[in-house]
Motif scaffolding. Structure first.
Motif, PDB file in Angstrom:
ATOM      1  N   LEU A 147      38.067 153.270   3.225  1.00  0.00           N
ATOM      2  CA  LEU A 147      37.932 151.882   3.660  1.00  0.00           C
ATOM      3  C   LEU A 147      36.504 151.575   4.074  1.00  0.00           C
ATOM      4  O   LEU A 147      35.943 150.545   3.687  1.00  0.00           O
ATOM      5  CB  LEU A 147      38.903 151.599   4.810  1.00  0.00           C
ATOM      6  N   ALA A 148      35.901 152.462   4.869  1.00  0.00           N
ATOM      7  CA  ALA A 148      34.533 152.218   5.336  1.00  0.00           C
ATOM      8  C   ALA A 148      33.573 152.125   4.167  1.00  0.00           C
ATOM      9  O   ALA A 148      32.683 151.264   4.130  1.00  0.00           O
ATOM     10  CB  ALA A 148      34.101 153.323   6.297  1.00  0.00           C
ATOM     11  N   HIS A 149      33.738 152.999   3.178  1.00  0.00           N
ATOM     12  CA  HIS A 149      32.850 152.984   2.010  1.00  0.00           C
ATOM     13  C   HIS A 149      33.020 151.685   1.224  1.00  0.00           C
ATOM     14  O   HIS A 149      32.028 151.097   0.768  1.00  0.00           O
ATOM     15  CB  HIS A 149      33.154 154.183   1.115  1.00  0.00           C
ATOM     16  N   ALA A 150      34.261 151.233   1.063  1.00  0.00           N
ATOM     17  CA  ALA A 150      34.496 149.983   0.343  1.00  0.00           C
ATOM     18  C   ALA A 150      33.831 148.805   1.053  1.00  0.00           C
ATOM     19  O   ALA A 150      33.234 147.923   0.409  1.00  0.00           O
ATOM     20  CB  ALA A 150      36.001 149.737   0.197  1.00  0.00           C
ATOM     21  N   LEU A 151      33.913 148.780   2.371  1.00  0.00           N
ATOM     22  CA  LEU A 151      33.287 147.705   3.134  1.00  0.00           C
ATOM     23  C   LEU A 151      31.768 147.790   3.062  1.00  0.00           C
ATOM     24  O   LEU A 151      31.076 146.765   2.998  1.00  0.00           O
ATOM     25  CB  LEU A 151      33.759 147.753   4.582  1.00  0.00           C
ATOM     26  N   GLU A 152      31.235 149.008   3.057  1.00  0.00           N
ATOM     27  CA  GLU A 152      29.787 149.177   2.903  1.00  0.00           C
ATOM     28  C   GLU A 152      29.324 148.673   1.536  1.00  0.00           C
ATOM     29  O   GLU A 152      28.273 148.043   1.423  1.00  0.00           O
ATOM     30  CB  GLU A 152      29.421 150.655   3.067  1.00  0.00           C
ATOM     31  N   ARG A 153      30.112 148.948   0.498  1.00  0.00           N
ATOM     32  CA  ARG A 153      29.754 148.472  -0.837  1.00  0.00           C
ATOM     33  C   ARG A 153      29.779 146.950  -0.890  1.00  0.00           C
ATOM     34  O   ARG A 153      28.889 146.331  -1.483  1.00  0.00           O
ATOM     35  CB  ARG A 153      30.717 149.045  -1.875  1.00  0.00           C
ATOM     36  N   ARG A 202      31.248 150.119  10.007  1.00  0.00           N
ATOM     37  CA  ARG A 202      30.977 151.059  11.097  1.00  0.00           C
ATOM     38  C   ARG A 202      32.217 151.281  11.953  1.00  0.00           C
ATOM     39  O   ARG A 202      32.514 152.414  12.364  1.00  0.00           O
ATOM     40  CB  ARG A 202      29.816 150.543  11.951  1.00  0.00           C
ATOM     41  N   LEU A 203      32.948 150.200  12.214  1.00  0.00           N
ATOM     42  CA  LEU A 203      34.180 150.346  12.984  1.00  0.00           C
ATOM     43  C   LEU A 203      35.199 151.189  12.237  1.00  0.00           C
ATOM     44  O   LEU A 203      35.899 152.037  12.837  1.00  0.00           O
ATOM     45  CB  LEU A 203      34.763 148.963  13.295  1.00  0.00           C
ATOM     46  N   ALA A 204      35.305 150.988  10.941  1.00  0.00           N
ATOM     47  CA  ALA A 204      36.248 151.757  10.145  1.00  0.00           C
ATOM     48  C   ALA A 204      35.882 153.239  10.158  1.00  0.00           C
ATOM     49  O   ALA A 204      36.767 154.117  10.183  1.00  0.00           O
ATOM     50  CB  ALA A 204      36.278 151.239   8.710  1.00  0.00           C
ATOM     51  N   ARG A 205      34.600 153.544  10.125  1.00  0.00           N
ATOM     52  CA  ARG A 205      34.149 154.940  10.190  1.00  0.00           C
ATOM     53  C   ARG A 205      34.630 155.599  11.490  1.00  0.00           C
ATOM     54  O   ARG A 205      34.940 156.800  11.519  1.00  0.00           O
ATOM     55  CB  ARG A 205      32.638 155.002  10.140  1.00  0.00           C
ATOM     56  N   ASP A 206      34.693 154.815  12.548  1.00  0.00           N
ATOM     57  CA  ASP A 206      35.104 155.333  13.862  1.00  0.00           C
ATOM     58  C   ASP A 206      36.594 155.165  14.117  1.00  0.00           C
ATOM     59  O   ASP A 206      37.068 155.377  15.235  1.00  0.00           O
ATOM     60  CB  ASP A 206      34.319 154.627  14.975  1.00  0.00           C
TER      61      ASP A 206
END
Length: 210
Positions: A147-153, A202-206
């Motif tokens: 999820l975090a990677h998708a949001l970063e993309r 960033r929130l998803a990463r955490d």
């Protein structure tokens, strides 16, 4: 901007107009938004049926963006439903004008000095078919990938688009001032959405994106 009720009007078309919520009580609306977002993501991730993911990706194609807006548009930008709303907005933007989006994206890859084009994941040069495929891959990544990677993309994609829009706006400032103003506004809105999605990533990463 109010964090609780930020609803972006991104690109000045009918697909990005504000959608009024149908719930009188904001607390009830927020709870339903969060519950449906979490429930949908969990259902897709837990399913072994690839058709479930396909149906989720195609949902706005069949039911319209307003169906998603009724659930998530009034959610804060740094929330899971708020992030899903923005991802669906971006996919709708791409699908409704892939040629225009591809033009801005290509210009953005030429003007940015960051690694955002690489993070976004589109090839260079990126034509209409490539950006359409990218929109599907980003949305699929939200539900069955990182999820975090998708949001970063998605955030990187917005930054590339914003840079392209700002660059073309500068080119057209003298010859087509109205078009230049429209593109400048689009660049500013895309930049805002990029920042919001970056916070969500960033929130998803955490494990803190609720």
């Amino acid at each position: 901007m109010a964090d609780d009720f930020h609803k972006p009007t991104l690109f000045g078309g009918r697909e990005f107009e504000a959608f009024p919520g149908s719930f009188v009580d904001p607390a009830v609306s927020r709870r339903i938004a969060h519950d449906t977002a979490r429930g949908l993501v969990a259902r897709v991730r837990d399913s072994d049926d690839p058709e479930v993911l396909d149906r989720v990706v195609r949902f706005t194609d069949e039911h319209g963006l307003d169906a998603v807006a009724e659930l998530w548009a009034m959610s804060g930008p740094n929330t899971l439903p708020g992030a899903l709303w923005r991802i669906y907005l971006l996919r709708t933007m791409i699908r409704q004008d892939p040629d225009g989006v591809a033009l801005l994206f290509q210009r953005g890859t030429e003007t940015l000095v960051t690694i955002d084009p690489v993070i976004a994941g589109a090839p260079s040069p990126a034509g209409p078919e490539e950006v359409l495929e990218l929109s599907d891959r980003i949305l699929r990544g939200v539900f069955d990938g990182d999820l975090a990677h998708a949001l970063e993309r998605a955030s990187a994609f917005c930054r590339v688009e914003a840079s392209g829009a700002a660059s073309i706006a500068d080119d057209q400032e003298g010859a087509a001032p109205e078009r230049s103003t429209e593109l400048t506004t689009r660049a500013a809105r895309l930049t805002t959405v990029a920042e919001e999605l970056a916070v969500c990533a960033r929130l998803a990463r955490d494990d803190a994106l609720e």
